[in-house]
Design a protein around this motif. Structure first.
Motif, PDB file in Angstrom:
ATOM      1  N   ALA A  86      21.216  -7.646 -24.920  1.00 32.67           N
ATOM      2  CA  ALA A  86      21.077  -7.649 -26.374  1.00 32.67           C
ATOM      3  C   ALA A  86      22.422  -7.328 -27.020  1.00 32.67           C
ATOM      4  CB  ALA A  86      20.044  -6.615 -26.797  1.00 32.67           C
ATOM      5  N   PRO A  87      22.694  -7.907 -28.191  1.00 28.61           N
ATOM      6  CA  PRO A  87      23.928  -7.555 -28.900  1.00 28.61           C
ATOM      7  C   PRO A  87      23.951  -6.064 -29.235  1.00 28.61           C
ATOM      8  CG  PRO A  87      22.888  -9.489 -29.875  1.00 28.61           C
ATOM      9  CD  PRO A  87      21.916  -8.913 -28.892  1.00 28.61           C
ATOM     10  N   SER A  88      25.147  -5.489 -29.240  1.00 32.17           N
ATOM     11  CA  SER A  88      25.285  -4.077 -29.584  1.00 32.17           C
ATOM     12  C   SER A  88      24.962  -3.868 -31.064  1.00 32.17           C
ATOM     13  CB  SER A  88      26.715  -3.612 -29.301  1.00 32.17           C
ATOM     14  OG  SER A  88      27.608  -4.217 -30.229  1.00 32.17           O
ATOM     15  N   LYS A  89      24.806  -2.617 -31.449  1.00 32.28           N
ATOM     16  CA  LYS A  89      24.533  -2.307 -32.857  1.00 32.28           C
ATOM     17  C   LYS A  89      25.647  -2.846 -33.739  1.00 32.28           C
ATOM     18  CE  LYS A  89      23.531   1.491 -36.077  1.00 32.28           C
ATOM     19  NZ  LYS A  89      23.806   0.648 -37.182  1.00 32.28           N
ATOM     20  N   TRP A  90      26.913  -2.656 -33.317  1.00 31.41           N
ATOM     21  CA  TRP A  90      28.047  -3.149 -34.096  1.00 31.41           C
ATOM     22  C   TRP A  90      27.983  -4.668 -34.244  1.00 31.41           C
ATOM     23  CZ3 TRP A  90      32.017  -6.525 -34.125  1.00 31.41           C
ATOM     24  CH2 TRP A  90      32.995  -6.330 -35.107  1.00 31.41           C
ATOM     25  N   ASP A  93      25.202  -5.530 -36.712  1.00 29.82           N
ATOM     26  CA  ASP A  93      25.530  -5.163 -38.086  1.00 29.82           C
ATOM     27  C   ASP A  93      26.659  -6.002 -38.677  1.00 29.82           C
ATOM     28  OD1 ASP A  93      23.595  -3.242 -37.893  1.00 29.82           O
ATOM     29  OD2 ASP A  93      24.988  -1.563 -37.676  1.00 29.82           O
ATOM     30  N   ASN A  94      27.593  -6.433 -37.849  1.00 36.79           N
ATOM     31  CA  ASN A  94      28.790  -7.103 -38.378  1.00 36.79           C
ATOM     32  C   ASN A  94      28.902  -8.584 -38.074  1.00 36.79           C
ATOM     33  OD1 ASN A  94      30.407  -4.757 -39.525  1.00 36.79           O
ATOM     34  ND2 ASN A  94      29.782  -4.015 -37.527  1.00 36.79           N
ATOM     35  N   LEU A  95      28.404  -9.018 -36.955  1.00 47.26           N
ATOM     36  CA  LEU A  95      28.587 -10.413 -36.583  1.00 47.26           C
ATOM     37  C   LEU A  95      27.352 -11.271 -36.837  1.00 47.26           C
ATOM     38  CD1 LEU A  95      30.534  -9.972 -33.235  1.00 47.26           C
ATOM     39  CD2 LEU A  95      31.453 -10.450 -35.501  1.00 47.26           C
ATOM     40  N   LEU A  96      26.198 -10.748 -36.494  1.00 39.03           N
ATOM     41  CA  LEU A  96      24.990 -11.568 -36.608  1.00 39.03           C
ATOM     42  C   LEU A  96      24.574 -11.795 -38.049  1.00 39.03           C
ATOM     43  CD1 LEU A  96      22.993 -10.255 -33.556  1.00 39.03           C
ATOM     44  CD2 LEU A  96      24.269 -12.380 -33.774  1.00 39.03           C
ATOM     45  N   LYS A  97      24.947 -10.912 -38.963  1.00 37.76           N
ATOM     46  CA  LYS A  97      24.647 -11.115 -40.372  1.00 37.76           C
ATOM     47  C   LYS A  97      25.372 -12.343 -40.911  1.00 37.76           C
ATOM     48  CE  LYS A  97      23.720  -6.356 -41.660  1.00 37.76           C
ATOM     49  NZ  LYS A  97      24.139  -5.206 -42.465  1.00 37.76           N
TER      50      LYS A  97
END
Length: 99
Positions: A86-90, A93-97
């Protein structure tokens, strides 16, 4: 020289990236010695470029980085396309948005 060109776990290197690595025997040997995950990070970083000049610079920087002994692209938060983690929290929050 290697008979086949090794790609990443998720991404396939484009023809331009392959040509740059195939043109430098030492860089190619270093590329082939990387883990599939490390190759994937470089390919994802190059593919993330929005403009052709940026892509060209990143390909050149990949060759330079390999020759400098670097095994991952500098300042790259990691591939968000992998299905094995899974993608990290960062990243969320920053890339997937943005995607």
């Amino acid at each position: 020289m290697a008979e086949t060109f090794s790609h990443g776990t998720v991404h396939v290197a484009g023809e331009d990236m392959q040509a740059a690595l195939l043109a430098d025997e030492e860089a190619l040997a270093l590329w082939q010695a990387l883990t599939p995950l490390a190759r994937n990070e470089y390919i994802c970083w190059v593919d993330d470029a929005k403009r052709a000049p940026t892509r060209e610079k990143r390909i050149a920087r990949t060759v330079e980085s390999l020759l400098e002994g670097k095994r991952r692209p500098c300042c790259w938060p990691g591939c968000i396309h992998r299905t094995d983690k899974a993608p990290s929290k960062w990243q969320r929050d920053n890339l997937l948005k943005e995607k």
